[in-house]
Design an enzyme around this catalytic site. Structure first.
Site, PDB file in Angstrom:
ATOM      1  N   GLU A  12      48.075  88.190  58.505  1.00  0.00           N
ATOM      2  CA  GLU A  12      47.329  87.192  57.724  1.00  0.00           C
ATOM      3  C   GLU A  12      47.256  87.504  56.228  1.00  0.00           C
ATOM      4  O   GLU A  12      46.174  87.531  55.638  1.00  0.00           O
ATOM      5  CB  GLU A  12      45.926  87.014  58.330  1.00  0.00           C
ATOM      6  CG  GLU A  12      46.011  86.608  59.793  1.00  0.00           C
ATOM      7  CD  GLU A  12      44.652  86.518  60.510  1.00  0.00           C
ATOM      8  OE1 GLU A  12      43.625  86.797  59.870  1.00  0.00           O
ATOM      9  OE2 GLU A  12      44.635  86.165  61.692  1.00  0.00           O
ATOM     10  N   HIS A  58      47.227  79.047  66.607  1.00  0.00           N
ATOM     11  CA  HIS A  58      45.904  78.663  67.108  1.00  0.00           C
ATOM     12  C   HIS A  58      45.748  77.178  66.785  1.00  0.00           C
ATOM     13  O   HIS A  58      45.361  76.811  65.674  1.00  0.00           O
ATOM     14  CB  HIS A  58      44.815  79.494  66.430  1.00  0.00           C
ATOM     15  CG  HIS A  58      44.871  80.933  66.822  1.00  0.00           C
ATOM     16  ND1 HIS A  58      44.603  81.343  68.119  1.00  0.00           N
ATOM     17  CD2 HIS A  58      45.202  82.046  66.128  1.00  0.00           C
ATOM     18  CE1 HIS A  58      44.734  82.666  68.192  1.00  0.00           C
ATOM     19  NE2 HIS A  58      45.110  83.114  66.994  1.00  0.00           N
ATOM     20  N   GLU A  91      50.198  83.869  69.177  1.00  0.00           N
ATOM     21  CA  GLU A  91      48.788  83.780  69.612  1.00  0.00           C
ATOM     22  C   GLU A  91      48.446  82.360  70.052  1.00  0.00           C
ATOM     23  O   GLU A  91      47.364  81.837  69.757  1.00  0.00           O
ATOM     24  CB  GLU A  91      47.850  84.220  68.479  1.00  0.00           C
ATOM     25  CG  GLU A  91      48.166  85.609  67.926  1.00  0.00           C
ATOM     26  CD  GLU A  91      47.185  86.110  66.866  1.00  0.00           C
ATOM     27  OE1 GLU A  91      46.103  85.517  66.710  1.00  0.00           O
ATOM     28  OE2 GLU A  91      47.532  87.092  66.184  1.00  0.00           O
TER      29      GLU A  91
HETATM   30  O1  9MR Z   1      40.804  87.575  70.001  1.00  0.00           O
HETATM   31  C1  9MR Z   1      40.197  88.355  68.982  1.00  0.00           C
HETATM   32  C2  9MR Z   1      38.708  88.275  69.146  1.00  0.00           C
HETATM   33  O2  9MR Z   1      38.289  88.874  70.347  1.00  0.00           O
HETATM   34  C3  9MR Z   1      38.046  88.928  67.959  1.00  0.00           C
HETATM   35  O3  9MR Z   1      36.652  88.769  68.031  1.00  0.00           O
HETATM   36  C4  9MR Z   1      38.586  88.328  66.681  1.00  0.00           C
HETATM   37  C5  9MR Z   1      37.964  88.912  65.445  1.00  0.00           C
HETATM   38  O4  9MR Z   1      38.555  88.343  64.311  1.00  0.00           O
HETATM   39  O5  9MR Z   1      39.982  88.518  66.646  1.00  0.00           O
HETATM   40  C6  9MR Z   1      40.600  87.831  67.624  1.00  0.00           C
HETATM   41  O6  9MR Z   1      41.994  87.879  67.486  1.00  0.00           O
HETATM   42  C7  9MR Z   1      42.504  87.398  66.260  1.00  0.00           C
HETATM   43  C8  9MR Z   1      43.810  88.072  66.041  1.00  0.00           C
HETATM   44  O7  9MR Z   1      43.629  89.458  66.042  1.00  0.00           O
HETATM   45  C9  9MR Z   1      44.452  87.635  64.738  1.00  0.00           C
HETATM   46  N1  9MR Z   1      44.570  86.211  64.669  1.00  0.00           N
HETATM   47  C10 9MR Z   1      43.376  85.467  64.948  1.00  0.00           C
HETATM   48  C11 9MR Z   1      42.793  85.897  66.284  1.00  0.00           C
HETATM   49  C12 9MR Z   1      41.571  85.059  66.617  1.00  0.00           C
HETATM   50  O8  9MR Z   1      40.533  85.334  65.730  1.00  0.00           O
END
Ligand code: 9MR
Length: 458
Positions: free
Chosen positions: A169, A246, A274
């Site tokens: 990101e 997403h 993702e």
């Molecule tokens: O799925 C992850 C969630 O459990 C966490 O709370 C969150 C914190 O930012 O991160 C989520 O995964 C992220 C991923 O690492 C990067 N892209 C966005 C995802 C969704 O937030």
């Protein structure tokens, strides 16, 4: 709808719902029926993906890799991504104090099940430990922290991970660099430095930059494109681009495949890393059908481009998804529901990977029986059982032939109009998992005779 009546006895009569009818009703009747579950003859997603040389992966939570969750993760996916376990805050919560337990567990599980692992993620602005975020660092110190972290974590799994999301990101929506600990301290070249450190730590892992809202052609994806082009030109080790995906129902970018192709044309791999498609809750059957079509569209776009390595879903079950916590009122974003019943999206992924779904012939049945009867009254029940399919809501109907009248029902909402009775699930018992059943009951009146009616489940 088509139905096949079998198993008729004086005390019970069974309606077997054919799959075509089940699915058709799901679309027409506005009910939350899921499509049939994977039939025994159906191939797991990972076998279909293997045959196409593609990855079908899922993010996982290490502590959940037992029971049904573990079985599905192992059976259906040829790749795993730790959802959180490899992030900096997870592996080094206090400086110099490491916790690899969950990350190791996932890697061990993957190896035991012949699965790839996608390491996620090394250099990010989020989920960093407080000691790192709150520290005051010179550029040299920060660079050292970053490259040491990469050397330690990538080195720990050297030769065992297929892929690393090295930088996560890095961009703002307008294509400018996100102001992060890394960018502010080291400038944009932190990206090249991170990639170079990762290559040194594990020369066999494919190294990716990963971001969200870069699925279609837009300012952000174009900034990423320009970065990758420049890194390639400079000889910086960059093997792939991760499009997180997403997505919001109804908003799959029309330029997805074109965008994947333009990255591929730069000479890098592309992965959907993702994928989830969130819906405003409650999700109805039309929305689940649309979601399936959109999952299919995303997988199709990847299958269509040789250098698209594959698709990873961000959690395979709605019970293990980040969406409801982050977007209150939204969810149902993954291919399986909370009870591990495959949703239409699951079947769409299978079909996009070249699979065919075998219709089970007797997926869900409703059985009516009279359990007690006295001079003018009776107690009846209907049992709904599934084997080879699952329901996330249900509706049962029948027509009384001898003037019976329902007076009271429990565990369902029943209405009678003339001879016609319609019962639908209560708020708490709509789900009938594959291999499970739900029963509701009612009292009624009768006179003369009390024959068992033909029950329709739909
Ligand atoms: O799925 C992850 C969630 O459990 C966490 O709370 C969150 C914190 O930012 O991160 C989520 O995964 C992220 C991923 O690492 C990067 N892209 C966005 C995802 C969704 O937030």
């Amino acid at each position: 709808m088509r139905s096949l009546r079998t198993g008729s006895t004086p005390a019970s009569r069974v309606t077997r719902v054919l799959t075509g009818a089940l699915t058709g009703f799901a679309l027409l009747g506005g009910l939350l029926l899921s499509a049939p579950a994977a039939h025994a003859a159906d191939e797991p997603l990972r076998d279909l993906a293997d045959a196409k040389g593609k990855v079908i992966g899922t993010a996982v939570t290490g502590s959940k890799l037992t029971g049904t969750y573990g079985e599905i993760a192992a059976r259906e996916f040829n790749a795993l991504t730790p959802g959180n376990a490899m992030k900096w805050a997870s592996v080094e919560p206090a400086r110099g104090s490491f916790d690899w337990a969950e990350a190791d567990r996932i890697v061990d599980f993957a190896e035991a099940n012949g699965q790839q692992v996608r390491g996620h993620t090394l250099v990010w602005h989020s989920q960093n430990p407080d000691w790192l975020t709150n520290g005051t660092w010179t550029a040299a110190e920060l660079r050292r922290l970053m490259t040491d972290h990469i050397a330690t974590e990538v080195g720990r799994y050297r030769g065992r991970l297929a892929t690393w999301d090295v930088v996560n990101e890095p961009f703002n929506e307008d294509g400018t660099y996100r102001q992060t600990l890394w960018y502010n301290g080291l400038g944009a070249d932190y990206i090249a430095e991170a990639l170079t450190a990762a290559r040194a730590a594990d020369p066999s892992a494919k190294l990716y930059i990963n971001d969200y809202n870069v699925e279609g052609v837009n300012a952000k994806s174009t900034a990423l494109y320009n970065l990758v082009r420049d890194l390639k030109a400079r000889g910086v080790p960059i093997d792939g681009v991760g499009l997180q995906a997403h997505l919001i129902l109804g908003q799959v970018p029309s330029t997805l495949q074109q965008n994947i192709q333009r990255f591929a044309d730069l000479g890098v791999d592309v992965a959907i890393t993702e994928l989830d498609i969130r819906i405003d809750l409650p999700a109805d059957s039309a929305e689940l059908a649309q979601q399936a079509a959109e999952y299919r569209q995303v997988v199709n776009a990847c299958v269509a481009v040789d250098r698209c390595a594959g698709v990873t879903v961000w959690g395979f079950t709605d019970s293990d998804s980040w969406i409801p916590d982050t977007f209150p009122g939204q969810g149902a974003a993954t291919p399986y529901d909370e009870n591990y019943a495959p949703k239409p999206a699951y079947h769409a992924i299978a079909e996009a990977l070249g699979g065919t779904t075998t219709p089970p012939t007797d997926a869900c049945t409703a059985t009516y029986s009279v359990v007690n009867q006295w001079n003018t009254g009776f107690t009846g029940q209907v049992r709904i059982a599934c084997d080879g399919a699952a329901l996330s809501s249900w509706k049962v109907g029948w027509s009384y032939g001898a003037g019976q009248q329902i007076t009271q029902a429990w565990n369902a909402t029943c209405n009678q109009s003339g001879a016609t009775v319609t019962c639908s699930n209560a708020s708490y018992n709509g789900t009938v998992p594959d291999g499970g059943s739900v029963t509701f009951g009612f009292n009624g009146t009768w006179s003369g005779s009390n024959p068992v009616p033909v029950v329709t489940l739909g």
